[in-house]
Motif scaffolding. Structure first.
Motif, mmCIF file in Angstrom:
data_model
loop_
_atom_site.group_PDB
_atom_site.id
_atom_site.type_symbol
_atom_site.label_atom_id
_atom_site.label_comp_id
_atom_site.label_asym_id
_atom_site.label_seq_id
_atom_site.Cartn_x
_atom_site.Cartn_y
_atom_site.Cartn_z
ATOM 1 N N ARG A 105 0.934 -1.038 -0.140
ATOM 2 C CA ARG A 105 0.010 0.023 0.007
ATOM 3 C C ARG A 105 0.792 1.122 0.113
ATOM 4 O O ARG A 105 1.889 1.223 0.683
ATOM 5 N N ALA A 106 0.285 2.451 -0.601
ATOM 6 C CA ALA A 106 1.041 3.591 -0.714
ATOM 7 C C ALA A 106 0.342 4.316 0.527
ATOM 8 O O ALA A 106 -0.819 4.537 0.373
ATOM 9 N N LEU A 107 1.169 5.054 1.177
ATOM 10 C CA LEU A 107 0.485 5.912 2.137
ATOM 11 C C LEU A 107 0.954 7.387 1.698
ATOM 12 O O LEU A 107 2.159 7.754 1.668
ATOM 13 N N TYR A 108 -0.083 8.373 1.479
ATOM 14 C CA TYR A 108 0.293 9.639 1.221
ATOM 15 C C TYR A 108 -0.700 10.638 1.720
ATOM 16 O O TYR A 108 -1.728 10.180 2.337
ATOM 17 N N LEU A 109 -0.687 11.953 1.654
ATOM 18 C CA LEU A 109 -1.637 12.868 2.337
ATOM 19 C C LEU A 109 -1.320 12.730 3.783
ATOM 20 O O LEU A 109 -2.670 12.339 4.510
ATOM 21 N N ARG A 110 -0.355 12.524 4.486
ATOM 22 C CA ARG A 110 -0.144 11.990 5.875
ATOM 23 C C ARG A 110 -0.119 13.375 6.873
ATOM 24 O O ARG A 110 -0.133 13.155 8.046
ATOM 25 N N ASP A 111 -0.244 14.476 6.115
ATOM 26 C CA ASP A 111 -0.259 15.844 7.096
ATOM 27 C C ASP A 111 -1.738 15.778 7.595
ATOM 28 O O ASP A 111 -2.672 15.757 6.915
ATOM 29 N N ILE A 112 -2.118 16.111 8.853
ATOM 30 C CA ILE A 112 -3.383 16.018 9.138
ATOM 31 C C ILE A 112 -4.319 17.156 8.768
ATOM 32 O O ILE A 112 -5.426 16.874 8.496
ATOM 33 N N ARG A 113 -3.799 18.196 8.498
ATOM 34 C CA ARG A 113 -4.407 19.285 7.942
ATOM 35 C C ARG A 113 -4.703 19.040 6.309
ATOM 36 O O ARG A 113 -6.116 19.144 6.018
ATOM 37 N N ASP A 114 -3.856 18.444 5.686
ATOM 38 C CA ASP A 114 -4.240 18.006 4.264
ATOM 39 C C ASP A 114 -5.235 17.103 4.189
ATOM 40 O O ASP A 114 -6.228 17.321 3.522
ATOM 41 N N ARG A 115 -5.378 16.048 5.172
ATOM 42 C CA ARG A 115 -6.535 15.034 5.138
ATOM 43 C C ARG A 115 -7.742 15.802 5.300
ATOM 44 O O ARG A 115 -8.615 15.411 4.706
ATOM 45 N N VAL A 116 -8.118 16.636 6.469
ATOM 46 C CA VAL A 116 -9.203 17.116 6.580
ATOM 47 C C VAL A 116 -9.546 18.060 5.547
ATOM 48 O O VAL A 116 -10.897 18.116 5.169
ATOM 49 N N ARG A 117 -8.871 18.855 4.967
ATOM 50 C CA ARG A 117 -8.953 19.652 3.902
ATOM 51 C C ARG A 117 -9.356 19.127 2.776
ATOM 52 O O ARG A 117 -10.508 19.572 1.783
ATOM 53 N N LYS A 118 -8.866 17.820 2.438
ATOM 54 C CA LYS A 118 -9.102 17.100 1.304
ATOM 55 C C LYS A 118 -10.708 16.479 1.416
ATOM 56 O O LYS A 118 -11.396 16.445 0.540
ATOM 57 N N ALA A 119 -11.030 16.229 2.562
ATOM 58 C CA ALA A 119 -12.258 15.368 2.966
ATOM 59 C C ALA A 119 -13.323 16.439 2.844
ATOM 60 O O ALA A 119 -14.515 16.257 2.551
ATOM 61 N N ALA A 120 -13.096 17.633 3.700
ATOM 62 C CA ALA A 120 -14.144 18.384 3.540
ATOM 63 C C ALA A 120 -13.654 20.019 3.458
ATOM 64 O O ALA A 120 -13.302 20.743 4.191
ATOM 65 N N PRO A 121 -13.410 20.311 2.199
ATOM 66 C CA PRO A 121 -12.884 21.600 1.513
ATOM 67 C C PRO A 121 -13.872 22.626 1.904
ATOM 68 O O PRO A 121 -13.371 23.712 1.733
ATOM 69 N N PHE A 122 -15.021 22.508 2.358
ATOM 70 C CA PHE A 122 -15.895 23.588 2.603
ATOM 71 C C PHE A 122 -15.989 24.109 3.886
ATOM 72 O O PHE A 122 -16.436 25.035 4.271
ATOM 73 N N LEU A 123 -15.240 23.222 4.810
ATOM 74 C CA LEU A 123 -14.941 23.653 6.136
ATOM 75 C C LEU A 123 -13.607 24.550 6.381
ATOM 76 O O LEU A 123 -12.509 24.361 5.595
ATOM 77 N N LYS A 124 -13.452 25.564 7.218
ATOM 78 C CA LYS A 124 -12.268 26.018 7.539
ATOM 79 C C LYS A 124 -11.946 25.248 9.071
ATOM 80 O O LYS A 124 -12.606 24.802 9.689
ATOM 81 N N PHE A 125 -10.583 25.297 9.219
ATOM 82 C CA PHE A 125 -9.915 24.786 10.360
ATOM 83 C C PHE A 125 -8.996 25.439 11.154
ATOM 84 O O PHE A 125 -8.322 26.486 10.612
ATOM 85 N N ASP A 126 -8.853 25.278 12.352
ATOM 86 C CA ASP A 126 -8.071 25.669 13.374
ATOM 87 C C ASP A 126 -6.569 25.772 13.022
ATOM 88 O O ASP A 126 -6.038 24.369 12.359
ATOM 89 N N ALA A 127 -5.779 26.398 13.345
ATOM 90 C CA ALA A 127 -4.183 26.550 13.200
ATOM 91 C C ALA A 127 -3.656 25.413 14.160
ATOM 92 O O ALA A 127 -2.314 25.213 13.885
ATOM 93 N N ASP A 128 -4.220 25.199 15.195
ATOM 94 C CA ASP A 128 -3.566 24.423 16.170
ATOM 95 C C ASP A 128 -4.180 23.089 16.413
ATOM 96 O O ASP A 128 -4.955 23.079 17.621
ATOM 97 N N PRO A 129 -3.720 21.952 15.882
ATOM 98 C CA PRO A 129 -4.471 20.585 16.521
ATOM 99 C C PRO A 129 -3.558 20.260 17.604
ATOM 100 O O PRO A 129 -2.605 20.658 17.749
ATOM 101 N N TYR A 130 -4.256 19.304 18.267
ATOM 102 C CA TYR A 130 -3.790 18.777 19.486
ATOM 103 C C TYR A 130 -3.882 17.325 19.619
ATOM 104 O O TYR A 130 -5.045 16.747 19.108
ATOM 105 N N PRO A 131 -3.032 16.378 20.160
ATOM 106 C CA PRO A 131 -3.158 15.150 20.294
ATOM 107 C C PRO A 131 -3.760 14.767 21.612
ATOM 108 O O PRO A 131 -3.826 15.232 22.680
#
Length: 428
Positions: free
Chosen positions: A60-86
């Motif tokens: 398997r190939a794994l890409y789009l591994r940055d969490i901001r990229d993943r959420v923006r690809k899945a829901a481009p109509f939403l805006k997201f916070d600058a500070d994700p937290y674990p």
């Protein structure tokens, strides 16, 4: 799932060697056949995808591994916070990132565009905005990349925009009732939304129409006292409250404080809570910007009171020192000035930690840690002292407990400790 195993970590002890592993999750894109390998080669320009003999039919190939990229690809109509937290939950790491619904066409609402350093460059709330709601909490599994969008809306005042998105994409969103209880306990109030709200509240805390029009009681977010001396000449034009038709105000050219999270007990409350805090100063009307504290605002994150906003106003007729004034008081204190000189010798740099405003009952305590940083290859700051200010008195100590004992002699001597900075904080 290639023929080559992955290094997990080097083994310690007499056995030595390396611990190996392989990715074992459902994430990624299968690349077993030639068509997919060719497509990935065209996408990434990596010839090994075509010629490598290590790739199997299960690889398997794994890409789009940055969490901001993943959420923006899945829901481009939403805006997201600058500070994700674990969040660590059931032995797994989940990243949490706040999602916003926004609009610049909300009727009877003033348009707002953050300026200066009020928002980080990665924030989705750059504006212009006339409507913003934190209606979505997105989680990303740190191992397999699974993304879930929980609708975390106000049940008594639902967001019509996210309701429309749910109808358009019914499989994308998950109801908040299905969020794990342990995850709900770790949610925090989003910083970007709080910055926007405090910017607006600086003007709209005024409820009297005449006072609002005259701008006689407007506030601004407090000046940032943590900017190092070498940066104080850099001025930043920041947003400040203005009322329609009101008098011109002096520009706020000093960098503004960023809000910060605290675990503390607010005045009049019996228990500690997790919250985010932002102080305010009066708005300037002349060439000199006021530095005294006007108010501070908090947003709570504990599940029982999540999202509750409270503002604490300083008593009228009394000048309460603000963060910039406390910074000046510290720098004029002989012990602090001497410490700055000693720690700024050749080969080291004096570093001021963030100045924290801590309300205690009907009083304000300011605390700032002090560090020293080397100028060589290793630039890890090392803790050296704690500076504390209360009721106009500034002290410097090796520990927080020691500083509190100097400010409040009735507390008695601090408990013994062999490690600077690790003494019990006592009454706090």
């Amino acid at each position: 799932n290639t023929k080559v195993k992955d290094l997990e970590y080097p083994r310690q002890g007499p056995e030595g060697g390396e611990a190996i592993t392989t990715y074992n999750a459902k994430g990624g894109l299968k690349v077993g056949n030639l068509l997919r390998r060719t497509a990935l080669f065209l996408r990434f320009g990596e010839i090994k995808l075509l010629i490598s003999g290590q790739i199997t039919s299960d690889s398997r190939a794994l890409y789009l591994r940055d969490i901001r990229d993943r959420v923006r690809k899945a829901a481009p109509f939403l805006k997201f916070d600058a500070d994700p937290y674990p969040v660590v939950l059931n032995g797994r790491i989940l990243w949490v990132i706040d999602g916003y619904t926004t609009s610049n066409r909300y009727p009877y609402s003033q348009s707002y565009t953050p300026s200066g350093n009020r928002l980080d460059a990665a924030s989705g709330l750059q504006g212009p905005l006339s409507y913003v709601r934190n209606s979505v909490k997105a989680t990303i599994d740190a191992y397999d990349g699974t993304v879930k969008f929980y609708v975390y809306d106000d049940l008594n005042n639902p967001d019509p925009i996210v309701a429309a998105y749910r109808k358009a994409f019914p499989k994308l969103f998950t109801d908040r009732s299905q969020m794990p209880e342990g995850l709900r306990e770790h949610l925090r109030y989003p910083e970007d939304l709080f910055r926007v709200q405090t910017d607006r509240f600086a003007a709209y805390h005024v409820t009297d129409p005449r006072t609002f029009y005259q701008n006689s009681e407007a506030w601004a977010v407090s000046q940032n006292p943590d900017v190092q001396t070498t940066q104080t000449t850099q001025t930043v034009q920041t947003a400040q409250p203005t009322a329609p038709g009101g008098p011109a105000l002096a520009p706020c050219r000093r960098e503004r404080m960023k809000p910060y999270y605290l675990q503390m007990r607010l005045p009049g409350q019996a228990e500690e809570g997790f919250l985010i805090l932002q102080p305010f100063v009066p708005v300037a009307r002349g060439t000199t910007e006021p530095d005294n504290l006007a108010s501070f605002m908090v947003a709570k994150s504990d599940p029982a009171e999540y999202g509750r906003l409270e503002a604490y106003r300083m008593p009228g007729g009394r000048a309460v020192e603000g963060p910039a004034q406390i910074d000046s008081r510290l720098n004029s204190t002989p012990e602090y000035s001497t410490l700055r000189s000693l720690l700024s010798r050749e080969g080291s740099t004096f570093v001021q930690g963030s100045l924290l405003l801590i309300p205690i009952e009907q009083s304000i305590l300011y605390v700032r840690p002090v560090y020293v940083q080397g100028t060589g290859d290793t630039k890890l700051p090392q803790f050296r002292r704690i500076a504390a200010v209360y009721a106009g008195k500034a002290v410097v100590s090796e520990t927080l407990a020691g500083g509190l004992s100097q400010l409040f002699p009735d507390l008695g001597p601090p408990p013994p400790t062999g490690v600077p900075g690790l003494a019990s904080s006592g009454p706090l």
